[in-house]
Scaffold this motif. Structure first.
Motif, short mmCIF file in Angstrom:
data_model
loop_
_atom_site.label_atom_id
_atom_site.label_comp_id
_atom_site.label_asym_id
_atom_site.label_seq_id
_atom_site.Cartn_x
_atom_site.Cartn_y
_atom_site.Cartn_z
N SER A 80 0.83 -1.21 0.00
CA SER A 80 0.00 0.00 0.00
C SER A 80 0.86 1.26 0.00
CB SER A 80 -0.94 0.00 1.21
OG SER A 80 -0.21 -0.04 2.42
N GLU A 81 2.01 1.22 0.67
CA GLU A 81 2.86 2.41 0.75
C GLU A 81 3.51 2.74 -0.60
OE1 GLU A 81 2.07 1.17 4.77
OE2 GLU A 81 2.80 0.04 3.04
N VAL A 82 3.75 1.75 -1.45
CA VAL A 82 4.42 2.01 -2.72
C VAL A 82 3.47 1.87 -3.91
CG1 VAL A 82 6.62 1.26 -1.76
CG2 VAL A 82 5.22 -0.38 -3.02
N GLU A 83 2.20 1.83 -3.63
CA GLU A 83 1.21 1.59 -4.70
C GLU A 83 1.30 2.63 -5.81
OE1 GLU A 83 -3.64 0.95 -5.21
OE2 GLU A 83 -2.78 1.49 -3.27
N GLY A 84 1.53 3.89 -5.48
CA GLY A 84 1.58 4.94 -6.50
C GLY A 84 2.98 5.24 -7.00
N PHE A 85 3.96 4.45 -6.61
CA PHE A 85 5.34 4.72 -7.01
C PHE A 85 5.57 4.35 -8.48
CE2 PHE A 85 8.04 4.90 -2.89
CZ PHE A 85 7.07 5.66 -2.27
N GLN A 86 6.27 5.20 -9.18
CA GLN A 86 6.75 4.92 -10.54
C GLN A 86 8.28 4.83 -10.44
OE1 GLN A 86 4.73 4.43 -13.27
NE2 GLN A 86 3.02 4.58 -11.81
N TRP A 87 8.75 3.63 -10.13
CA TRP A 87 10.17 3.44 -9.82
C TRP A 87 11.07 3.75 -11.03
CZ3 TRP A 87 11.45 2.43 -4.85
CH2 TRP A 87 10.47 1.87 -4.01
N GLU A 88 12.19 4.37 -10.74
CA GLU A 88 13.20 4.64 -11.76
C GLU A 88 14.54 4.80 -11.05
OE1 GLU A 88 14.08 7.78 -15.44
OE2 GLU A 88 12.23 7.94 -14.27
N VAL A 89 15.60 4.28 -11.67
CA VAL A 89 16.93 4.31 -11.04
C VAL A 89 17.95 4.87 -12.03
CG1 VAL A 89 18.71 2.95 -9.88
CG2 VAL A 89 16.32 2.23 -9.75
N PRO A 104 10.19 10.86 -3.11
CA PRO A 104 8.81 10.36 -3.03
C PRO A 104 8.36 9.91 -4.41
CG PRO A 104 9.02 12.41 -1.81
CD PRO A 104 10.31 12.23 -2.56
N GLY A 105 7.73 8.77 -4.48
CA GLY A 105 7.29 8.25 -5.77
C GLY A 105 8.25 7.25 -6.38
N GLY A 106 9.43 7.04 -5.74
CA GLY A 106 10.31 5.97 -6.19
C GLY A 106 11.40 6.34 -7.16
N LYS A 107 11.74 7.62 -7.29
CA LYS A 107 12.84 8.03 -8.16
C LYS A 107 14.15 7.96 -7.36
CE LYS A 107 9.84 9.05 -11.36
NZ LYS A 107 9.60 8.13 -12.48
N HIS A 134 13.54 6.65 3.66
CA HIS A 134 13.08 8.03 3.76
C HIS A 134 11.80 8.24 2.95
CE1 HIS A 134 16.23 9.76 6.12
NE2 HIS A 134 17.20 9.53 5.25
N ALA A 135 11.74 7.65 1.76
CA ALA A 135 10.57 7.82 0.89
C ALA A 135 9.34 7.12 1.45
CB ALA A 135 10.89 7.31 -0.51
N ILE A 136 9.48 5.86 1.85
CA ILE A 136 8.34 5.09 2.33
C ILE A 136 7.85 5.60 3.68
CG2 ILE A 136 7.65 2.80 3.19
CD1 ILE A 136 9.20 1.56 0.93
#
Length: 273
Positions: A80-89, A104-107, A134-136
């Motif tokens: 639920s905490e990462v549901e809206g994340f659009q991960w990118e590395v 925030p959002g997984g970048k 920190h993000a989660i």
């Protein structure tokens, strides 16, 4: 908008925004996560235009491999905490900057300057796990809330198209990006609080262990930093002290080892940089 009105708005919204994070701590942050994710994505896109991506294929492969394992574990443990994340590395080619962040959002941004300090794949997992923490744990949200109150920068809390719609000038925008964890490009470095750093350390060592990385690499990172002296890189120049972080991480080792023992696949220390 009058600053008194802004403060009242923030205070009233904050009362409604108290929640318990995944580490069990009650936190207060009123900014909608969708807005923060948008801000993070905009800042990340700006940074990719300003900094070159590393051409070191081997290091890049390791960075993306570690990130993917941690991301998959996050999806499993904190859906639920990462549901809206659009991960990118991205691995940025900047050997003079020992830095890393997760917006925030997984970048996620990793600077090549941090790799020698990490030494191993597991060391990188410790750093990356800390930043993902920190993000989660919404530490950026907490700091942005404080920053908005301090600057009186709120014009609206409704839908916005970009960071500039809220913050306007580059100075204020830089301060808020610093609060999110990627302010270096604006010359703004805002260390997380002692409590946030300790909480992210605790989160990160358990996440890396659950993903199959030997958690003993986490305190070793700080041993390496300690060798650089008290005036070491700004990435690590925050409270608590190096010695305290080593002590705290070693105290967390038994709990982290339980996660490591349950990991379906173990990678140990992984490859060296």
């Amino acid at each position: 908008m009058n600053k008194i009105v802004v403060l009242c708005l923030v205070t009233s919204l904050s009362v409604l925004a108290c929640s318990t994070n995944v580490m069990g701590r009650s936190s207060m942050a009123f900014m909608p996560e969708s807005m923060l994710n948008k801000m993070g994505a905009e800042s990340y896109a700006d940074q990719k235009k300003q900094l070159p991506i590393s051409k070191d294929q081997r290091s890049s492969e390791i960075v993306h491999r570690v990130a993917q394992r941690l991301i998959e574990k996050c999806k499993e443990m904190y859906p639920s905490e990462v549901e809206g994340f659009q991960w990118e590395v991205s691995l940025f080619d900047d050997p003079k900057t020992p830095n890393a962040y997760a917006m925030p959002g997984g970048k996620i941004g990793i600077y090549t300057g941090i790799l020698p300090i990490c030494e191993t794949e597991s060391g990188l997992a410790a750093v990356m796990g800390h930043e993902i923490g920190h993000a989660i744990l919404q530490h950026g949200n907490e700091r942005v809330t404080t920053q908005l109150v301090t600057t009186g920068a709120i014009t609206a809390v409704g839908a916005v198209a970009s960071v500039s719609d809220i913050f306007g000038d580059e100075t204020t925008k830089g301060a808020v990006m610093g609060a999110l964890g990627a302010g270096a490009q604006y010359g703004v470095v805002l260390p997380f609080s002692r409590g946030n750093e300790s909480e992210a350390d605790d989160f990160g060592i358990k996440l890396m262990a659950a993903a199959g990385y030997d958690p003993s690499a986490a305190p070793q990172i700080w041993q390496n930093m300690k060798k650089l002296g008290e005036s070491g890189p700004e990435y690590m120049s925050t409270h608590p002290s190096h010695d305290r972080r080593i002590q705290d991480l070693e105290a967390q080792m038994p709990a982290a080892m339980k996660f490591y023992e349950k990991a379906p696949q173990k990678y140990g220390m992984g490859d060296r940089f």
